[in-house]
Enzyme design. Structure first.
Site, PDB file in Angstrom:
ATOM      1  N   SER A 105       0.812  -1.217   0.000  1.00 49.43           N
ATOM      2  CA  SER A 105       0.000   0.000   0.000  1.00 49.43           C
ATOM      3  C   SER A 105       0.848   1.271   0.000  1.00 49.43           C
ATOM      4  O   SER A 105       1.589   1.532  -0.933  1.00 49.43           O
ATOM      5  CB  SER A 105      -0.955  -0.043   1.194  1.00 49.43           C
ATOM      6  N   ASP A 244      -2.332   6.436  -3.407  1.00 46.89           N
ATOM      7  CA  ASP A 244      -1.206   5.760  -2.774  1.00 46.89           C
ATOM      8  C   ASP A 244      -0.705   4.662  -3.708  1.00 46.89           C
ATOM      9  O   ASP A 244      -1.198   4.515  -4.829  1.00 46.89           O
ATOM     10  CB  ASP A 244      -1.586   5.218  -1.391  1.00 46.89           C
ATOM     11  N   ASP A 246      -1.012   1.477  -4.058  1.00 49.59           N
ATOM     12  CA  ASP A 246      -1.869   0.442  -4.635  1.00 49.59           C
ATOM     13  C   ASP A 246      -3.251   0.951  -5.011  1.00 49.59           C
ATOM     14  O   ASP A 246      -4.110   0.174  -5.418  1.00 49.59           O
ATOM     15  CB  ASP A 246      -1.975  -0.767  -3.701  1.00 49.59           C
ATOM     16  N   ASP A 248      -5.872   2.261  -3.371  1.00 50.58           N
ATOM     17  CA  ASP A 248      -7.109   2.170  -2.596  1.00 50.58           C
ATOM     18  C   ASP A 248      -7.357   3.417  -1.753  1.00 50.58           C
ATOM     19  O   ASP A 248      -8.392   3.535  -1.100  1.00 50.58           O
ATOM     20  CB  ASP A 248      -7.148   0.903  -1.734  1.00 50.58           C
TER      21      ASP A 248
END
Length: 452
Positions: A105, A244, A246, A248
């Protein structure tokens, strides 16, 4: 059920090369997960979708996972770099047994992790995680050669997800009049988000879209919006959007450089859903959510409840109450009427549609939510000693709570994804809460030194 040995609040995460993020462990994890997931999916496809962000370690871990799954009898369908929510979507549409994301993440490149999605595109139930850990304690035993799994690449996974994202934006609206700076954190959205916005008509200025394996989240993205803010002002853009690593999470910047965080976006979405008569129930925030959000929602007579920190807790409370909208001030927002998990691109599109349909700026949409000053300090804490259990720390917290009275809040917690103690103090006066937060940090550090 006893506490998980490997699974945290968002899958398994750690430093690459150190347990558990090693190739041998990840191979065995793939095998153990394959054995369990084949019993919790449809049992028909024998296929698992695997995506990753842009970390250099993703290649190594992807190969290890692929080998482990094959040894269990499941095949891997590889997407390459893709946002986490895209894997949740593709898992559903391909009717796969499960989805796996290789990502840490918003963490630096030297960390990585593994997240799992069920056949429905939702986070795995904790009981299923427990069963995977149980299998990990057994010796790896390869399935019969004729039953081994295979591997293949999914053709145009990005195109499929782009169309899905665009489908959540009203067909009668366009972004033609908007200039948008988008910061993809050199992460998984680099080839997705700019194209979504361009295809909807926006004038897009893309930054941090050149991943090299080690620059993910490095002085860019939702955790560092300084460059985004500079570019918005320099290019005279209408707004900026930061994701960010990834994809999400999403943080925005208005045309004069003001940060718009998850709490403000929750307010904008709640108000628009209310106006459109699409709001079911209320809004779920967390204990980190700003008091200003709660007060602003109260003015609209919209119920607001707090869940524990983490998207899993937010999702559980949303499902428990039958509501649609929830999230965190970090920009991790869930819209259950659109998708099954937090999706930064889709959340940004809903904010943009609100701007366009009401002919207002992002700055104007934030006019009626006044966030109280909030200090968040991360205190590095390695090892097994929890300084929050110290009587000295507890005593200091009680003293500070009395000093704050009803004029603010204190929240201390251990991160579920990083070796940090999060110290949050919120109140009306920045100078006071800054002083109090640093007092708490000093006491925590003092206790850790005394223990060591």
């Amino acid at each position: 059920m006893k506490r998980s040995k490997y699974f945290g609040t968002d899958g398994i995460r750690g430093r690459v090369g150190l347990s558990p993020i090693t190739p041998d462990f990840i191979l065995k994890l793939g095998w153990a997960a394959g054995k369990v997931l084949s019993n919790y999916g449809s049992g028909r496809s024998k296929q698992v979708i695997i995506g990753k962000d842009t970390r250099i370690s993703g290649y190594m871990l992807e190969s290890a996972l692929e080998a482990g799954l094959a040894a269990s009898g499941l095949s891997a369908a590889l997407t390459g770099p893709m946002p986490t929510p895209a894997i949740a979507y593709l898992t559903r549409t391909f009717r796969a047994e499960a989805g796996i994301v290789i990502s840490a993440s918003h963490n630096p490149f030297y960390d990585n992790g593994i997240k799992f999605f069920s056949i429905k595109g939702t986070k795995l139930d904790t009981q299923v995680e427990y069963f995977i850990e149980t299998e990990l304690n057994k010796c790896l035993k390869c399935i019969q050669p004729k039953l081994l799994g295979k591997a293949k690449r999914i053709i145009d996974a990005a195109g499929r997800y782009i169309e899905f994202c665009k489908g959540t934006f009203p067909a009668h609206l366009s972004l033609k009049k908007l200039r948008i700076v988008v910061d993809c954190a050199n992460g998984a959205t680099y080839h997705i988000a700019p194209n979504v916005l361009r295809e909807l008509g926006a004038d897009v200025i893309a930054i941090s879209c050149n991943p090299n394996g080690i620059n993910i989240n490095n002085k860019c993205g939702s955790t560092d919006i300084r460059r985004l803010r500079t570019q918005v002002l320099l290019k005279k853009a209408d707004l900026g959007i930061a994701y960010d690593g990834d994809g999400d999470r999403v943080i925005m910047v208005d045309h004069i450089g003001n940060k718009v965080d998850g709490d403000q976006m929750l307010y904008i979405l709640a108000k628009e859903y209310l106006y459109q008569r699409k709001l079911h129930g209320g809004i779920v925030g967390t204990w980190m959510s700003n008091m200003g959000l709660a007060l602003a929602l109260r003015e609209l007579n919209i119920p607001f409840v707090r869940a524990n920190v983490g998207d899993r807790s937010v999702l559980l409370m949303l499902r428990e109450k039958g509501w649609y909208i929830g999230g965190e001030n970090s920009g991790h927002i869930v819209l259950l009427d659109k998708t099954t998990t937090g999706d930064g691109i889709i959340v940004a599109l809903q904010i943009l549609s609100t701007m366009v349909s009401n002919s207002v700026s992002l700055y104007e949409l934030c006019n009626n939510v006044y966030l109280l000053p909030q200090i968040l300090i991360n205190v590095y804490c390695s090892g097994f000693i929890n300084p929050l259990e110290s009587s000295v720390v507890k005593k200091e917290i009680q003293i500070i709570k009395q000093e704050l009275s009803d004029q603010g809040r204190i929240l201390l917690r251990q991160s579920g994804t990083e070796p940090y103690i999060r110290v949050m103090v919120e109140g009306k006066h920045y100078s006071k809460i800054s002083y109090l937060a640093n007092r708490i940090v000093s006491v925590i550090k003092g206790e850790m030194r005394s223990v060591n």
